[in-house]
Design a protein around this motif. Structure first.
Motif, PDB file in Angstrom:
ATOM      1  N   TYR A  25      61.429 -25.326 126.330  1.00 40.33           N
ATOM      2  CA  TYR A  25      61.421 -25.551 124.992  1.00 40.33           C
ATOM      3  C   TYR A  25      62.682 -24.717 124.205  1.00 40.33           C
ATOM      4  N   LEU A  26      62.677 -23.629 124.918  1.00 42.31           N
ATOM      5  CA  LEU A  26      63.969 -22.797 124.463  1.00 42.31           C
ATOM      6  C   LEU A  26      64.975 -23.502 124.695  1.00 42.31           C
ATOM      7  N   ARG A  27      65.408 -23.851 125.864  1.00 41.50           N
ATOM      8  CA  ARG A  27      66.810 -24.583 126.322  1.00 41.50           C
ATOM      9  C   ARG A  27      66.844 -25.826 125.570  1.00 41.50           C
ATOM     10  N   GLY A  28      65.883 -26.306 125.087  1.00 41.22           N
ATOM     11  CA  GLY A  28      66.343 -27.609 124.147  1.00 41.22           C
ATOM     12  C   GLY A  28      66.792 -26.954 122.682  1.00 41.22           C
ATOM     13  N   LEU A  86      51.853 -23.516 122.386  1.00 39.86           N
ATOM     14  CA  LEU A  86      51.661 -23.327 123.872  1.00 39.86           C
ATOM     15  C   LEU A  86      50.591 -22.462 124.066  1.00 39.86           C
ATOM     16  N   LEU A  87      49.834 -21.616 123.256  1.00 45.57           N
ATOM     17  CA  LEU A  87      48.852 -20.732 123.536  1.00 45.57           C
ATOM     18  C   LEU A  87      47.702 -21.464 122.934  1.00 45.57           C
ATOM     19  N   LYS A  88      47.480 -22.573 122.725  1.00 45.28           N
ATOM     20  CA  LYS A  88      46.492 -23.133 121.824  1.00 45.28           C
ATOM     21  C   LYS A  88      45.229 -23.267 122.933  1.00 45.28           C
ATOM     22  N   GLY A  89      44.094 -22.875 122.570  1.00 49.42           N
ATOM     23  CA  GLY A  89      43.012 -22.925 123.589  1.00 49.42           C
ATOM     24  C   GLY A  89      43.041 -21.911 124.756  1.00 49.42           C
ATOM     25  N   THR A  91      59.169 -13.657 118.765  1.00 49.99           N
ATOM     26  CA  THR A  91      60.645 -12.883 118.756  1.00 49.99           C
ATOM     27  C   THR A  91      61.751 -13.122 119.610  1.00 49.99           C
ATOM     28  N   TYR A  92      61.183 -13.530 120.911  1.00 50.87           N
ATOM     29  CA  TYR A  92      62.029 -14.017 121.999  1.00 50.87           C
ATOM     30  C   TYR A  92      62.748 -15.204 121.480  1.00 50.87           C
ATOM     31  N   LEU A  93      62.100 -16.182 120.918  1.00 45.11           N
ATOM     32  CA  LEU A  93      62.650 -17.328 120.561  1.00 45.11           C
ATOM     33  C   LEU A  93      63.540 -17.142 119.173  1.00 45.11           C
ATOM     34  N   ILE A  94      63.016 -16.490 118.282  1.00 41.68           N
ATOM     35  CA  ILE A  94      64.083 -16.324 117.054  1.00 41.68           C
ATOM     36  C   ILE A  94      65.208 -15.421 117.517  1.00 41.68           C
ATOM     37  N   LEU A 115      53.104 -22.327 132.147  1.00 44.56           N
ATOM     38  CA  LEU A 115      53.457 -21.756 130.810  1.00 44.56           C
ATOM     39  C   LEU A 115      54.897 -21.190 130.572  1.00 44.56           C
ATOM     40  N   SER A 116      55.064 -20.380 131.729  1.00 40.07           N
ATOM     41  CA  SER A 116      56.696 -19.910 131.458  1.00 40.07           C
ATOM     42  C   SER A 116      57.832 -20.876 131.547  1.00 40.07           C
ATOM     43  N   ASP A 117      57.633 -21.881 132.380  1.00 38.67           N
ATOM     44  CA  ASP A 117      58.436 -22.773 132.616  1.00 38.67           C
ATOM     45  C   ASP A 117      58.267 -23.795 131.205  1.00 38.67           C
ATOM     46  N   ALA A 118      57.349 -24.162 130.696  1.00 36.87           N
ATOM     47  CA  ALA A 118      57.294 -24.571 129.570  1.00 36.87           C
ATOM     48  C   ALA A 118      57.895 -24.159 128.356  1.00 36.87           C
TER      49      ALA A 118
END
Length: 199
Positions: free
Chosen positions: A166-169, A194-197, A85-88, A159-162
């Motif tokens: 991505y979002l900024r891209g 991001l959450l895999k594994g 939801t944050y991304l969308i 993970l937060s930075d990652a």
């Protein structure tokens, strides 16, 4: 009697309306005063010039964007849904803002360009966005069984930075008027990667 914040908000609302319609070059302090139903002296009490008003309008837009996204995210229950939801929400709201400021973007890039937009975005929202994403991940770790290796390479901060990188891209692509097609599918894929594994 109106307090100073209310008067300032009325000035900024008038300026926002004019800037979206005519751009900053064709908007004068006199125009803003007329639409806000204020005297020019009132405008100059709060702002030195129209560039300062424009800066305040754009800062307000960034603030409004953050609060709108946060409200959408807060209505979700799971960490995965919150991140999606944050991304969308962020991207769809940016698309709407881009449409509102189309005249300015297309005709007055000297006032409104990508570098300035993202510099200001980071200044206004950078730290609180990162803290908000971190809090979503922490809640996921606490309440949903995600195991973040906080002492190792893959910690919550990484993970937060990652996520923010991505979002900024994607934000840059939106600012260039491309890359927001299939945003739901892209958000779903990004969150899964991001959450895999982790669970």
């Amino acid at each position: 009697m109106k307090n100073e914040e209310e008067v300032k908000d009325e000035i900024l609302a008038a300026a926002r309306e004019l800037i979206q319609q005519y751009g900053i070059d064709k908007t004068t302090m006199r125009d803003v005063a007329r639409v806000a139903s204020k005297g020019k002296s009132t405008l100059y009490y709060y702002f030195k010039n129209k560039e300062e008003i424009f800066d305040a309008v754009i800062r307000d837009e960034h603030d409004e964007l953050y609060l709108k996204v946060k409200k959408a995210v807060d209505s979700e229950d799971t960490m995965e849904e919150k991140l999606k939801t944050y991304l969308i929400s962020k991207i769809t709201t940016l698309v709407q803002k881009r449409k509102q400021y189309a005249f300015l973007i297309e005709n007055e890039s000297h006032h409104f360009n990508i570098k300035n937009f993202f510099t200001l975005s980071f200044e206004v929202n950078g730290e609180r966005e990162l803290a908000f994403i971190r809090s979503i991940l922490l809640d996921g770790a606490k309440n949903e069984g995600y195991n973040f290796d906080v002492s190792g390479v893959i910690g919550i901060d990484v993970l937060s930075d990652a996520f923010m990188t991505y979002l900024r891209g994607v934000e840059i692509e939106v600012s260039l008027n491309r890359g927001f097609e299939s945003i739901n599918e892209k958000a779903d894929l990004m969150v899964k990667i991001l959450l895999k594994g982790l669970k």
